[in-house]
Design a protein around this motif. Sequence first.
Motif, mmCIF file in Angstrom:
data_model
loop_
_atom_site.group_PDB
_atom_site.id
_atom_site.type_symbol
_atom_site.label_atom_id
_atom_site.label_comp_id
_atom_site.label_asym_id
_atom_site.label_seq_id
_atom_site.Cartn_x
_atom_site.Cartn_y
_atom_site.Cartn_z
ATOM 1 N N GLY A 176 12.025 7.856 -5.752
ATOM 2 C CA GLY A 176 11.423 8.827 -6.654
ATOM 3 C C GLY A 176 10.380 8.156 -7.529
ATOM 4 O O GLY A 176 10.466 6.955 -7.807
ATOM 5 N N TYR A 177 9.378 8.925 -7.972
ATOM 6 C CA TYR A 177 8.331 8.313 -8.785
ATOM 7 C C TYR A 177 7.780 9.292 -9.813
ATOM 8 O O TYR A 177 7.873 10.520 -9.664
ATOM 9 C CB TYR A 177 7.186 7.786 -7.910
ATOM 10 C CG TYR A 177 6.464 8.835 -7.094
ATOM 11 C CD1 TYR A 177 5.438 9.608 -7.645
ATOM 12 C CD2 TYR A 177 6.803 9.061 -5.760
ATOM 13 C CE1 TYR A 177 4.777 10.560 -6.901
ATOM 14 C CE2 TYR A 177 6.140 10.013 -4.996
ATOM 15 C CZ TYR A 177 5.126 10.760 -5.580
ATOM 16 O OH TYR A 177 4.473 11.710 -4.842
ATOM 17 N N GLY A 189 13.171 -0.752 -7.714
ATOM 18 C CA GLY A 189 12.492 -0.143 -8.844
ATOM 19 C C GLY A 189 11.207 -0.866 -9.162
ATOM 20 O O GLY A 189 11.051 -2.050 -8.854
ATOM 21 N N ALA A 190 10.282 -0.164 -9.779
ATOM 22 C CA ALA A 190 9.019 -0.771 -10.176
ATOM 23 C C ALA A 190 8.454 -0.016 -11.364
ATOM 24 O O ALA A 190 8.518 1.221 -11.432
ATOM 25 C CB ALA A 190 8.015 -0.758 -9.031
ATOM 26 N N ALA A 191 7.934 -0.773 -12.314
ATOM 27 C CA ALA A 191 7.183 -0.216 -13.434
ATOM 28 C C ALA A 191 5.772 -0.785 -13.337
ATOM 29 O O ALA A 191 5.591 -2.012 -13.363
ATOM 30 C CB ALA A 191 7.823 -0.574 -14.761
ATOM 31 N N VAL A 198 0.837 -1.200 0.000
ATOM 32 C CA VAL A 198 0.000 0.000 0.000
ATOM 33 C C VAL A 198 0.874 1.253 0.000
ATOM 34 O O VAL A 198 0.611 2.217 -0.741
ATOM 35 C CB VAL A 198 -0.949 -0.018 1.216
ATOM 36 C CG1 VAL A 198 -1.636 1.331 1.395
ATOM 37 C CG2 VAL A 198 -1.994 -1.123 1.065
ATOM 38 N N ARG A 199 1.946 1.237 0.792
ATOM 39 C CA ARG A 199 2.831 2.402 0.858
ATOM 40 C C ARG A 199 3.680 2.527 -0.399
ATOM 41 O O ARG A 199 3.870 3.627 -0.937
ATOM 42 C CB ARG A 199 3.710 2.301 2.099
ATOM 43 C CG ARG A 199 2.937 2.470 3.406
ATOM 44 C CD ARG A 199 3.733 1.998 4.598
ATOM 45 N NE ARG A 199 4.983 2.730 4.777
ATOM 46 C CZ ARG A 199 5.939 2.382 5.627
ATOM 47 N NH1 ARG A 199 5.780 1.297 6.376
ATOM 48 N NH2 ARG A 199 7.018 3.108 5.746
ATOM 49 N N ASP A 200 4.219 1.407 -0.885
ATOM 50 C CA ASP A 200 5.110 1.456 -2.048
ATOM 51 C C ASP A 200 4.406 1.967 -3.294
ATOM 52 O O ASP A 200 5.031 2.597 -4.161
ATOM 53 C CB ASP A 200 5.691 0.072 -2.329
ATOM 54 C CG ASP A 200 6.795 -0.320 -1.351
ATOM 55 O OD1 ASP A 200 7.319 0.578 -0.664
ATOM 56 O OD2 ASP A 200 7.117 -1.515 -1.269
ATOM 57 N N LEU A 202 6.315 4.851 -12.752
ATOM 58 C CA LEU A 202 7.674 4.355 -12.560
ATOM 59 C C LEU A 202 8.157 4.784 -11.183
ATOM 60 O O LEU A 202 7.889 5.911 -10.733
ATOM 61 C CB LEU A 202 8.627 4.914 -13.625
ATOM 62 C CG LEU A 202 8.361 4.517 -15.077
ATOM 63 C CD1 LEU A 202 9.358 5.221 -15.991
ATOM 64 C CD2 LEU A 202 8.435 3.011 -15.262
ATOM 65 N N ARG A 203 8.892 3.887 -10.498
ATOM 66 C CA ARG A 203 9.473 4.184 -9.185
ATOM 67 C C ARG A 203 10.897 3.654 -9.160
ATOM 68 O O ARG A 203 11.167 2.543 -9.621
ATOM 69 C CB ARG A 203 8.630 3.541 -8.075
ATOM 70 C CG ARG A 203 7.156 3.884 -8.188
ATOM 71 C CD ARG A 203 6.320 3.321 -7.046
ATOM 72 N NE ARG A 203 4.902 3.361 -7.396
ATOM 73 C CZ ARG A 203 4.121 4.442 -7.300
ATOM 74 N NH1 ARG A 203 4.636 5.563 -6.825
ATOM 75 N NH2 ARG A 203 2.858 4.403 -7.658
#
Length: 779
Positions: free
Chosen positions: A735-736, A691-693, A64-66, A721-722
């Motif tokens: 960052g996002y 990282g996450a897309a 939820v936070r991410d 993107l994160r």
Amino acid sequence: MSQSNLRQFSFRRAILLTGCSAAAVMTSSAALAQRDEIIVSATKRDESIQEVPLAITAYSGDFVRDTNLDDIKDLVKFTPGVSGNSLDSFIDFLNIRGIRTNDFGVGGDPSIPLFKNGLYQGRNGAAVSSLYDMERAEVLRGPQGFLFGRNAIGGAISVHTAKPRIGEYGGYAELDIGERDRIFGEAALNIPVNEYFALRVSGYGAHEDGYAENVARPGIEKQVEPEKYAGRLSALYSKDAFEALFTVEYEKRMQSGAVYRATEKGDSWDTLVDVFGLSLGGTENDIDSDQGLGEADNGEILSFGLQLDYDLGGAIISSMTGYKDHSYFYAEDFDGTPLRINDYSQDQDGKYFEQELRIVSDNEGPLAWYAGASYYKEEIDVLFTQASDEETMCQYYLSYYGFNSCSDYFAYYYYSFTPNPEGLIESNQVRGRYHGFAAYVDTTLRLSEQFDIGIGVRYSKDTKKFGIRALPIDSQLGPYFALGFTSADFHEAEQSWDAFTPRFIARYHPSDNVMLFASATRGFKAGGFGSFTVLPNGSATTYCGPFGTECINLAAGDASPDPFDPEKAWSYEAGVKGTALGGRSRFDANIYYYTYKDLQQTVTGTGGGIVVENIGDVKGWGIEGSIDTDIGEYFGVLLSGSYTGSEANNVQSICDGTDDCEGLSLANVPKYAGAGILRMNIPAGAGGIYGAAEFTAQSKTYGGAAHLDEAITPSIFDMALRLGYKAEAGWSVIGYIENLTDTEGFAGAEESGGFIPAHFVGPIRPRTFGVRMSYEWGD
């Protein structure tokens, strides 16, 4: 491990071991960035989400936070089969598998109730809350009357806040800053008092400037502007076989109500252009609305919860008590034009009390069971107001007859017309006094190591005492548009509805890594009363519409509230879930079919006005599924998706009495929807690069039963993107970029008719840059 921690562990383990009933829950693997086992409690037991056979998607607090899920309605973003976030505190746009709450008044109940820590959260204005200091969230699809103290005919959303941890000192603080002066922050502190007792204090604050300009009101701040504050205190006592958890929470919300923009298409729009020469200003993400009653979505919510658990040895007995008090003010311009056609406001106060007792057996033998009973009592008081401009009304309705103003019309009948400075204001008061109880029992019989069956039944009864009165009108036009009546006194009625609802479940393990299940569940939602009309002299067919005179200044006994019947459903489901690649891949898929009768729907009453009626028969079907897989050592991917189909019949009353809507699918439901996350965790120094897309997508939706071209929301595709660093020392900086492609448009649309044109609702938030910084500490 200390003695206090050992006692707490043993007690929680006992609760867990009471657990693997076949009447449990299935996940859509969306723990997403976690490989650890997720424990859920949607079935009144703590148990592994991999071992329970109902359709559910579970999210950890870290997820939820991410992903910056801000409030409870944001959970629809990654959940298959769920859609409809209207960006306000109303839940009537939210739908699961096409089923939603079609009445925006307060005389009925939500089709998709929301729960927090097992306690019912109420209705519009009280149900939606911010997500902070979360343990997990669960979104359940399909009827869920067996799992909560209230019936949940379409599905349920259940969130669980973080509990105090005995013997551990720690906490976290997080700050999210971004464009448009975005400042979101939350923090929590866990305080061990002694070996049996701990406290947890958490807080939350959020502000972001708006992004939707209202060109009809130059100089005001841009809209869709959240500002929220909340705080929570939890206390946990655990010793030997007894555990008590007390929670008190306060939240204040100050944000924009739903904002609308007419689609500039359709017969209603063309008439407004012909009569008024109407056109809209602004760009695709702007609105052009008079908002004569302002715009607001402001609420204060105070709630208390107490859960008591006692281990009897072989079973756990639990008591859950909840109380909520809220006040709420809401205002919007429903027609979405600069003409003052239908401004709307809702001034509401409510109190809600609930009590549930249950006992849950262990599952040491072949028979597992649970049983319980619940009671609730609700008081709700609302002042509804609908406002319009007198000259706009006269010109629209009378220009066909050659009158261009109210004065011309009144002069024709030898009267003089005196304008009311406030316009045509139609207000009505509603008071509801509701209570109900339910009792349930559920059993699971293990026939072999691989196969078990479950049978349960629930009895529920709801009683509603409802009163409605319409206030006097200062305008000479009288109750011309919205209500059609005025009354000196409240018109009251009381009615009860009850039902037995069974459920049948079978579960089979063909191997250690795969589970198959099937279920059949009866769903039920009580009847109620319409919030905006009455039946004169108790008539069953004639409503007080705005063009009659027989309903002016009604005395007590001259009319009664407008009742509607319960909703009923049968839902059938089959699915599979399991693991592969040595546990590195989780998958699930399920198919469903339901029949739904007596849908409660707002319609235009005979002669006008807003009426709630039972309409039609609905059939629904679909496929939902997901796969969550590690790709090598540092990467993972989640993909989820759904196909949703439906067919509505016998719905002429919402289609101008024609058969044009017969056989069409339900409104505001995407046929196809999907979501995905590609995640990365690469070790670097004393931590790792994260990282996450992310993407979410859905096909076009229709804004009403008729599938009119003027109320179609195009397909939506959203990316984020994160990238950042998470240190082993407990700090992180991420960052996002959200809405990476800077997609414009609106989240949904609504068909209307008559004077009100079709309109879009909920402008999409533009591309947003930000950074989230956090620090965790503790034992």
